[in-house]
Write a protein that holds these residues in place. Structure first.
Motif, PDB file in Angstrom:
ATOM      1  N   GLU A  26       0.825  -1.145  -0.145  1.00 48.99           N
ATOM      2  CA  GLU A  26      -0.050   0.183  -0.087  1.00 48.99           C
ATOM      3  C   GLU A  26       0.813   1.174  -0.045  1.00 48.99           C
ATOM      4  O   GLU A  26       2.091   1.251   0.675  1.00 48.99           O
ATOM      5  N   HIS A  27       0.417   2.362  -0.630  1.00 51.86           N
ATOM      6  CA  HIS A  27       1.134   3.614  -0.882  1.00 51.86           C
ATOM      7  C   HIS A  27       0.634   4.727  -0.174  1.00 51.86           C
ATOM      8  O   HIS A  27       1.011   5.756  -0.455  1.00 51.86           O
ATOM      9  N   VAL A  28      -0.603   4.723   0.346  1.00 53.10           N
ATOM     10  CA  VAL A  28      -1.212   5.643   0.811  1.00 53.10           C
ATOM     11  C   VAL A  28      -1.277   5.673   2.145  1.00 53.10           C
ATOM     12  O   VAL A  28      -1.545   4.653   3.247  1.00 53.10           O
ATOM     13  N   SER A  29      -0.455   6.922   2.923  1.00 47.46           N
ATOM     14  CA  SER A  29      -0.390   6.954   4.381  1.00 47.46           C
ATOM     15  C   SER A  29      -1.429   7.545   5.131  1.00 47.46           C
ATOM     16  O   SER A  29      -2.322   8.212   4.439  1.00 47.46           O
ATOM     17  N   ALA A  30      -1.625   7.198   6.266  1.00 46.24           N
ATOM     18  CA  ALA A  30      -2.568   7.793   7.114  1.00 46.24           C
ATOM     19  C   ALA A  30      -2.318   9.358   7.445  1.00 46.24           C
ATOM     20  O   ALA A  30      -3.074  10.093   8.016  1.00 46.24           O
ATOM     21  N   TYR A  31      -1.095   9.849   7.021  1.00 49.87           N
ATOM     22  CA  TYR A  31      -0.673  11.117   7.385  1.00 49.87           C
ATOM     23  C   TYR A  31       0.214  11.634   6.311  1.00 49.87           C
ATOM     24  O   TYR A  31       0.771  10.784   5.522  1.00 49.87           O
ATOM     25  N   GLU A  32      -0.066  12.936   6.304  1.00 53.81           N
ATOM     26  CA  GLU A  32       0.817  13.442   5.224  1.00 53.81           C
ATOM     27  C   GLU A  32       2.260  13.699   5.817  1.00 53.81           C
ATOM     28  O   GLU A  32       2.482  14.226   7.069  1.00 53.81           O
ATOM     29  N   LEU A  33       3.426  13.415   5.340  1.00 56.55           N
ATOM     30  CA  LEU A  33       4.556  13.076   6.303  1.00 56.55           C
ATOM     31  C   LEU A  33       5.900  13.869   5.168  1.00 56.55           C
ATOM     32  O   LEU A  33       5.916  14.165   4.125  1.00 56.55           O
ATOM     33  N   GLU A  34       6.974  14.208   6.166  1.00 53.14           N
ATOM     34  CA  GLU A  34       8.175  14.770   5.649  1.00 53.14           C
ATOM     35  C   GLU A  34       9.308  14.254   6.591  1.00 53.14           C
ATOM     36  O   GLU A  34       9.008  13.874   7.664  1.00 53.14           O
ATOM     37  N   ARG A  35      10.409  14.097   6.037  1.00 52.88           N
ATOM     38  CA  ARG A  35      11.567  13.755   6.666  1.00 52.88           C
ATOM     39  C   ARG A  35      12.431  14.924   6.967  1.00 52.88           C
ATOM     40  O   ARG A  35      12.913  15.772   6.082  1.00 52.88           O
ATOM     41  N   VAL A  36      12.676  15.195   8.130  1.00 54.79           N
ATOM     42  CA  VAL A  36      13.549  16.443   8.685  1.00 54.79           C
ATOM     43  C   VAL A  36      14.849  15.813   9.156  1.00 54.79           C
ATOM     44  O   VAL A  36      15.012  14.981   9.977  1.00 54.79           O
ATOM     45  N   GLU A  37      16.113  16.711   8.595  1.00 49.82           N
ATOM     46  CA  GLU A  37      17.425  16.366   8.827  1.00 49.82           C
ATOM     47  C   GLU A  37      17.671  16.913  10.084  1.00 49.82           C
ATOM     48  O   GLU A  37      17.491  18.136  10.332  1.00 49.82           O
ATOM     49  N   VAL A  38      18.264  16.003  11.199  1.00 50.05           N
ATOM     50  CA  VAL A  38      18.703  16.463  12.280  1.00 50.05           C
ATOM     51  C   VAL A  38      19.963  16.587  12.756  1.00 50.05           C
ATOM     52  O   VAL A  38      20.447  16.934  13.679  1.00 50.05           O
ATOM     53  N   ALA A  39      20.737  15.745  11.808  1.00 48.93           N
ATOM     54  CA  ALA A  39      22.177  15.421  12.023  1.00 48.93           C
ATOM     55  C   ALA A  39      22.623  14.975  10.920  1.00 48.93           C
ATOM     56  O   ALA A  39      21.968  14.085  10.078  1.00 48.93           O
ATOM     57  N   ASP A  40      23.957  15.356  10.353  1.00 48.47           N
ATOM     58  CA  ASP A  40      24.609  14.681   9.319  1.00 48.47           C
ATOM     59  C   ASP A  40      26.162  14.484   9.558  1.00 48.47           C
ATOM     60  O   ASP A  40      26.750  14.589  10.747  1.00 48.47           O
ATOM     61  N   ARG A  41      26.992  14.277   8.728  1.00 42.60           N
ATOM     62  CA  ARG A  41      28.194  14.157   8.737  1.00 42.60           C
ATOM     63  C   ARG A  41      28.775  12.664   9.603  1.00 42.60           C
ATOM     64  O   ARG A  41      29.670  12.817  10.381  1.00 42.60           O
ATOM     65  N   LEU A  42      27.737  11.739   9.584  1.00 43.86           N
ATOM     66  CA  LEU A  42      28.105  10.480  10.256  1.00 43.86           C
ATOM     67  C   LEU A  42      28.621   9.525   9.157  1.00 43.86           C
ATOM     68  O   LEU A  42      28.042   9.494   7.987  1.00 43.86           O
ATOM     69  N   LEU A  43      29.503   8.519   9.644  1.00 42.80           N
ATOM     70  CA  LEU A  43      30.266   7.659   8.796  1.00 42.80           C
ATOM     71  C   LEU A  43      29.182   6.280   8.519  1.00 42.80           C
ATOM     72  O   LEU A  43      29.835   5.435   9.381  1.00 42.80           O
ATOM     73  N   ARG A  44      28.441   6.544   7.941  1.00 44.96           N
ATOM     74  CA  ARG A  44      27.648   5.212   7.706  1.00 44.96           C
ATOM     75  C   ARG A  44      26.847   4.868   9.156  1.00 44.96           C
ATOM     76  O   ARG A  44      27.399   3.510   9.608  1.00 44.96           O
ATOM     77  N   PRO A  45      26.103   5.391   9.789  1.00 45.64           N
ATOM     78  CA  PRO A  45      25.401   5.118  11.113  1.00 45.64           C
ATOM     79  C   PRO A  45      24.782   3.838  10.912  1.00 45.64           C
ATOM     80  O   PRO A  45      24.237   3.510  10.063  1.00 45.64           O
ATOM     81  N   TRP A  46      24.849   3.071  12.142  1.00 43.85           N
ATOM     82  CA  TRP A  46      24.249   1.642  12.114  1.00 43.85           C
ATOM     83  C   TRP A  46      23.206   1.622  13.242  1.00 43.85           C
ATOM     84  O   TRP A  46      22.313   1.003  12.957  1.00 43.85           O
ATOM     85  N   ASP A  47      23.442   2.228  14.456  1.00 39.58           N
ATOM     86  CA  ASP A  47      22.441   1.888  15.525  1.00 39.58           C
ATOM     87  C   ASP A  47      22.539   3.259  16.111  1.00 39.58           C
ATOM     88  O   ASP A  47      23.421   4.270  16.357  1.00 39.58           O
ATOM     89  N   MET A  48      21.319   3.474  16.997  1.00 39.59           N
ATOM     90  CA  MET A  48      21.341   4.532  17.730  1.00 39.59           C
ATOM     91  C   MET A  48      20.593   4.249  19.302  1.00 39.59           C
ATOM     92  O   MET A  48      19.662   3.349  19.275  1.00 39.59           O
ATOM     93  N   ALA A  49      21.031   4.681  20.298  1.00 37.20           N
ATOM     94  CA  ALA A  49      20.434   4.723  21.721  1.00 37.20           C
ATOM     95  C   ALA A  49      20.127   5.885  22.453  1.00 37.20           C
ATOM     96  O   ALA A  49      20.988   6.626  22.371  1.00 37.20           O
ATOM     97  N   PHE A  50      19.036   5.869  23.137  1.00 36.93           N
ATOM     98  CA  PHE A  50      18.626   7.238  23.598  1.00 36.93           C
ATOM     99  C   PHE A  50      19.174   7.532  24.967  1.00 36.93           C
ATOM    100  O   PHE A  50      18.675   6.496  25.756  1.00 36.93           O
ATOM    101  N   LEU A  51      20.128   8.298  25.296  1.00 36.34           N
ATOM    102  CA  LEU A  51      20.315   8.638  26.481  1.00 36.34           C
ATOM    103  C   LEU A  51      19.230   9.619  27.226  1.00 36.34           C
ATOM    104  O   LEU A  51      19.095   9.542  28.457  1.00 36.34           O
ATOM    105  N   SER A  52      18.459  10.149  26.251  1.00 37.39           N
ATOM    106  CA  SER A  52      17.333  11.145  26.710  1.00 37.39           C
ATOM    107  C   SER A  52      16.470  11.286  25.476  1.00 37.39           C
ATOM    108  O   SER A  52      16.774  10.779  24.214  1.00 37.39           O
ATOM    109  N   GLU A  53      15.419  12.210  25.652  1.00 40.83           N
ATOM    110  CA  GLU A  53      14.621  12.684  24.467  1.00 40.83           C
ATOM    111  C   GLU A  53      15.583  13.274  23.274  1.00 40.83           C
ATOM    112  O   GLU A  53      15.338  13.113  22.013  1.00 40.83           O
TER     113      GLU A  53
END
Length: 379
Positions: free
Chosen positions: A18-45
């Motif tokens: 299916e290609h119809v989403s329940a929401y109109e979406l966008e992707r917002v860049e919050v960080a760059d210049r990472l060397l092929r990031p693999w995983d992420m763990a939240f220390l806080s929000e």
């Protein structure tokens, strides 16, 4: 901020695109210049630890994209890309201990260099994060033998509802032509091609399943080709994992104790080495896929959504994919997939992982030389 827009055949597949989403979406860049990031763990929000496949461990602000290098990484880390995009070596998963706020412990999986010579293998360590430095390293798992193949390490980590650490280790082969007479993932005495269940100190839980003969210690399941993503369903306590096929054959499965997920005896795809004929192993029972795609997705990280920001997506499973830059929203009922929706089909980005923040925001990690953290927002 930048805004970027022996083949086993099932009788039928629910690969509904299916290609119809329940929401109109966008992707917002919050960080760059990472060397092929693999995983992420939240220390806080707003602050995360990010592993880089071709770099190190970063502490990144999700408010302004600033980062701090975490020092004290293991000296045997093999993160030098030697074969371009097909080189799977590097730093993989990062997980916080369930009691992280009290003990400061984190867990890392990575490709480790052979201290006695050539080759590398999958390794898991525990360390304590002091300020921005890792100390008190403890080895939990080394998946010998070391191999000069630089593929399919696995490296997925998750803590289960039982507070045990689950680890994926790939079989390390690129083509079935290199399989021994007893395939690696089916060999009870070979550490590769398995999923492990460990106590947080690396010891083996007494209630782990028992396998025949001199089976490797800590094995929880076998028949794994190249599983990377592991995630916990926060309500049912089930662990789901993603699995790379060869030519098609990408899967999602629910992990169960002692199960054999079939590789390479059964697959929903095709072998890279077309003449390969696996042994029948008729005495073994195989777990057929809980879900598979009919085209190549190369699924990696995955996570269930239980936030308030996207209430219509409550309980859905999100899966990132490397091939064609896939992001899938999977609707499940129990252990069954009901339907699958592919998001952002108009502008694809090669994705390594999808993560849910404590407040229910959805973040993506892109698999790029200039790797980025993206957040999914409503327009």
């Amino acid at each position: 901020m930048k805004i970027v827009s022996g083949i086993f055949v099932l009788l039928f597949s629910l690969s509904i695109c299916e290609h119809v989403s329940a929401y109109e979406l966008e992707r917002v860049e919050v960080a760059d210049r990472l060397l092929r990031p693999w995983d992420m763990a939240f220390l806080s929000e707003n602050q995360v630890l990010v592993t880089e496949k071709e770099g190190g461990l970063q502490k990144v602000s999700l408010l302004n994209g600033s980062r701090i290098d975490v020092t004290g990484l293991p000296l045997d880390l093999d993160n030098r890309n030697k074969r371009g995009i097909g080189d799977n070596s590097g730093l993989f998963a990062v997980k916080l201990d369930p009691e992280f706020k009290k003990n400061g412990l984190i867990y890392l999986s990575y490709a480790a260099k052979n201290p006695a010579g050539k080759g590398s293998t999958t390794k898991v360590i525990r360390a304590r994060l002091e300020q921005d430095n890792l100390v008190d390293h403890k080895t939990l798992l080394v998946a010998e033998p070391y191999s000069e193949d630089r593929f399919h390490y696995g490296g997925g980590l998750v803590f289960g509802a039982d507070s045990k650490l689950y680890v994926t280790v790939g079989e390390r082969l690129f083509t079935e032509q290199d399989q021994p007479e007893m395939p690696i993932a089916q060999n009870y005495m070979d550490k590769r091609g398995k999923i492990y269940r460990l106590n947080s100190d690396g010891s083996i839980p007494k209630d782990n399943p028992v396998f025949p003969g001199q089976a490797v210690s800590g094995m929880f399941a076998l028949g794994i080709r190249a599983a990377q993503g592991l995630t916990l369903h926060p309500k049912s306590g089930e662990i789901w994992f993603s699995e790379h096929g060869t030519r098609q054959g990408d899967e999602l499965n629910v992990l169960s104790a002692g199960s054999n997920y079939g590789w390479p005896v059964i697959t929903t795809g095709k072998y890279r080495y077309l003449e390969y004929a696996p042994p029948a192993l008729a005495e073994r029972q195989f777990h057929t896929p809980d879900w598979f795609w009919e085209h190549t997705v190369a699924p990696t990280g995955l996570a269930f959504y239980y936030g308030s920001e996207f209430p219509k997506w409550q309980g859905d499973l999100f899966v990132a994919g490397l091939s064609r830059g896939s992001l899938w929203r999977i609707t499940t009922q129990g252990e069954k997939v009901q339907k699958a929706q592919e998001l952002f089909t108009e502008q694809r980005i090669r994705l390594r992982n999808v993560k849910m923040s404590p407040a229910g925001k959805i973040y993506l990690l892109t698999d790029e030389a200039n790797g980025r953290i993206l957040r999914i927002d409503k327009r």
